[in-house]
Design a protein around this motif. Structure first.
Motif, PDB file in Angstrom:
ATOM      1  N   THR A 167       0.816  -1.225   0.000  1.00  0.00           N
ATOM      2  CA  THR A 167       0.000   0.000   0.000  1.00  0.00           C
ATOM      3  C   THR A 167       0.847   1.271   0.000  1.00  0.00           C
ATOM      4  OG1 THR A 167      -0.304   0.370   2.393  1.00  0.00           O
ATOM      5  CG2 THR A 167      -1.785  -1.216   1.321  1.00  0.00           C
ATOM      6  N   LYS A 168       2.166   1.156   0.120  1.00  0.00           N
ATOM      7  CA  LYS A 168       3.041   2.326   0.106  1.00  0.00           C
ATOM      8  C   LYS A 168       3.755   2.430  -1.247  1.00  0.00           C
ATOM      9  CE  LYS A 168       4.076   1.826   5.034  1.00  0.00           C
ATOM     10  NZ  LYS A 168       5.165   1.598   6.035  1.00  0.00           N
ATOM     11  N   VAL A 169       4.132   3.633  -1.604  1.00  0.00           N
ATOM     12  CA  VAL A 169       4.900   3.830  -2.838  1.00  0.00           C
ATOM     13  C   VAL A 169       6.361   3.490  -2.553  1.00  0.00           C
ATOM     14  CG1 VAL A 169       5.650   5.461  -4.593  1.00  0.00           C
ATOM     15  CG2 VAL A 169       3.344   5.636  -3.636  1.00  0.00           C
ATOM     16  N   VAL A 170       6.918   2.597  -3.355  1.00  0.00           N
ATOM     17  CA  VAL A 170       8.310   2.190  -3.198  1.00  0.00           C
ATOM     18  C   VAL A 170       9.119   2.804  -4.340  1.00  0.00           C
ATOM     19  CG1 VAL A 170       9.915   0.263  -2.958  1.00  0.00           C
ATOM     20  CG2 VAL A 170       7.542   0.016  -2.193  1.00  0.00           C
ATOM     21  N   THR A 216       1.807   1.980 -11.145  1.00  0.00           N
ATOM     22  CA  THR A 216       2.904   2.911 -11.400  1.00  0.00           C
ATOM     23  C   THR A 216       2.498   4.295 -10.903  1.00  0.00           C
ATOM     24  OG1 THR A 216       3.635   1.711 -13.374  1.00  0.00           O
ATOM     25  CG2 THR A 216       4.348   3.998 -13.155  1.00  0.00           C
ATOM     26  N   VAL A 217       3.324   4.867 -10.044  1.00  0.00           N
ATOM     27  CA  VAL A 217       3.091   6.227  -9.551  1.00  0.00           C
ATOM     28  C   VAL A 217       4.132   7.104 -10.233  1.00  0.00           C
ATOM     29  CG1 VAL A 217       2.915   7.718  -7.539  1.00  0.00           C
ATOM     30  CG2 VAL A 217       2.298   5.288  -7.354  1.00  0.00           C
ATOM     31  N   PRO A 218       3.749   7.830 -11.269  1.00  0.00           N
ATOM     32  CA  PRO A 218       4.718   8.592 -12.078  1.00  0.00           C
ATOM     33  C   PRO A 218       5.634   9.476 -11.238  1.00  0.00           C
ATOM     34  CG  PRO A 218       2.550   8.647 -13.097  1.00  0.00           C
ATOM     35  CD  PRO A 218       2.364   8.015 -11.751  1.00  0.00           C
ATOM     36  N   GLY A 219       6.921   9.348 -11.506  1.00  0.00           N
ATOM     37  CA  GLY A 219       7.912  10.166 -10.835  1.00  0.00           C
ATOM     38  C   GLY A 219       8.248   9.727  -9.426  1.00  0.00           C
ATOM     39  N   GLY A 233      -2.615  -0.394 -15.982  1.00  0.00           N
ATOM     40  CA  GLY A 233      -1.222  -0.227 -15.583  1.00  0.00           C
ATOM     41  C   GLY A 233      -0.370   0.217 -16.732  1.00  0.00           C
ATOM     42  N   GLY A 234       0.882   0.179 -16.490  1.00  0.00           N
ATOM     43  CA  GLY A 234       1.839   0.563 -17.510  1.00  0.00           C
ATOM     44  C   GLY A 234       3.158   0.790 -16.863  1.00  0.00           C
ATOM     45  N   VAL A 235       4.212   0.784 -17.618  1.00  0.00           N
ATOM     46  CA  VAL A 235       5.556   0.968 -17.073  1.00  0.00           C
ATOM     47  C   VAL A 235       6.032   2.364 -17.394  1.00  0.00           C
ATOM     48  CG1 VAL A 235       7.905   0.156 -17.191  1.00  0.00           C
ATOM     49  CG2 VAL A 235       6.070  -1.479 -17.203  1.00  0.00           C
TER      50      VAL A 235
END
Length: 235
Positions: A167-170, A216-219, A233-235
């Motif tokens: 649940t966290k952005v890594v 994916t969380v951009p940046g 999704g997407g890379v």
């Protein structure tokens, strides 16, 4: 699992490395110069990085102190040749997480390091459930809707890092560190994108609704959660 190994005794290092590799632990031998570098690189945001396995040779207490004073939260395991309650207590007081007596077994070391990691991330059990997925921290492949999801060694290392931080952005750099070891500037950051894509495809092929679970969380990096189920999704 990657482990930094400080064992300066030449008559010990070969057998130790062989034992670690027997359980698919990737050892990276380090020397005294390692502790003179910027140790804060071991403590990048959202990542405990790799464990350190240190021989109880002269200077080990100072090395542990240097690691902790640099903010290093990585698991630190010290190898002793024999039991000594007073010395063990001193090592633990300095900041070691575990003290083991040689000879060590790789399967036990893996379990001890996994226990340290999961507790540090707030997990009391050796697994976490996210939607239809059960992720294990003890080396087992995850289960998706009751079926085993086979992952390669590096896919497993990446997925474990995401699961520990569910649940966290890594950050991508934290994932890179966990798989390949620390680097001032990760030279092949795109390789993480490739592995994430492979893991996503396996999840889509296994989950009943073709869910991705990895967003994916951009940046910023990637997040493993059931919030990403219905999102493209997407890379």
């Amino acid at each position: 699992m990657q482990v930094y190994v400080h064992e300066p005794r030449k008559n010990r290092i070969a057998s130790l490395l062989a034992e670690l590799r027997s359980d698919k632990i990737v050892p990276s031998p380090i020397d005294d110069a390692f502790f003179e570098r910027d140790l804060s690189l071991l403590n990048r945001p959202d990542s405990l990085g790799n464990a350190l396995l240190l021989a109880a040779v002269p200077g080990v207490n100072e090395r542990i102190t240097a690691l902790r004073e640099a903010g290093c939260e990585n698991p630190v395991v010290v190898m002793r040749d024999f039991r000594n309650a007073q010395d063990t207590a001193l090592l633990l007081d300095r900041g070691a997480d575990e003290v083991v007596v040689m000879p060590i077994k790789a399967v036990e070391l893996r379990a001890r390091v996994n226990a340290i990691l999961r507790r540090s991330h707030g997990h009391s059990a050796d697994e976490v459930k996210v939607g239809e997925i059960v992720a294990y921290f003890d080396g087992r492949d995850p289960e998706v809707a009751g079926h085993r999801l086979r992952l390669s060694q590096r896919e497993h290392a990446i997925f474990k890092q995401l699961a520990l931080n569910a649940t966290k952005v890594v950050p991508k750099s934290a994932i890179y560190d966990a798989v390949y070891g620390i680097a001032d500037v990760p030279p092949f950051e795109k390789v993480i994108d490739v592995y994430i894509c492979k893991i996503r495809k396996k999840l889509e092929a296994t989950t009943p609704q073709g869910s991705r679970y990895i967003e994916t969380v951009p940046g910023r990096g990637y997040r493993f959660s059931d919030d990403a189920i219905a999102k493209p999704g997407g890379v």
